[in-house]
Scaffold this motif. Sequence first.
Motif: not given
Length: 171
Positions: A107-131
């Motif tokens: 289920a985690l194969q390829g997740s290093e390249k997946r975009t993960v978006t964190l949001t908290a209020g107005e804060y928004k940050q996109d990460f690559k999965g490994d980062d």
Amino acid sequence: MALSMYQASIPVYIRALNILSTLLEKGAQHAKENGVDPQTLLDAKLAPDMYNLVAQVQRASDTSKATAERLSGVPAPRMPDTEKTFEELHARIAKTVTYLKSIDAAALQGSEKRTVTLTAGEYKQDFKGDDYLLTFALPNFYFHVTTAYDILRHSGVRIGKQDFIGPFEPR
């Protein structure tokens, strides 16, 4: 063979949560043996603007579940923050570990390249999965586990570095 996202996350979280559970056992035992109200330990903080022991355990649980869900796509169980006792914290950790153990490495194969978006209020940050895993999720998780250890240690529980590191278990 390269280190996989699964290896760098799920077993790491399971091991640390099991160690955290052992630290909590030592905290409860300390309270019992020394006539300390367990609530005193559960409410303890290192500083007025920090979470108490209960919330540190809840955040460690939440961080591991959220990371696993974001990287695997497997929905994590929702847990309201209602724990008030050592027993309830142990149950939360056990439920978290059960969820983590249910996640297949595939289920985690390829997740290093997946975009993960964190949001908290107005804060928004996109990460690559490994980062996300290496620069946010794992440091955040260990911040809460370490702070829980520090609260117990500061409160007089006889624990040391080896208790935090835990037993060596060769693969």
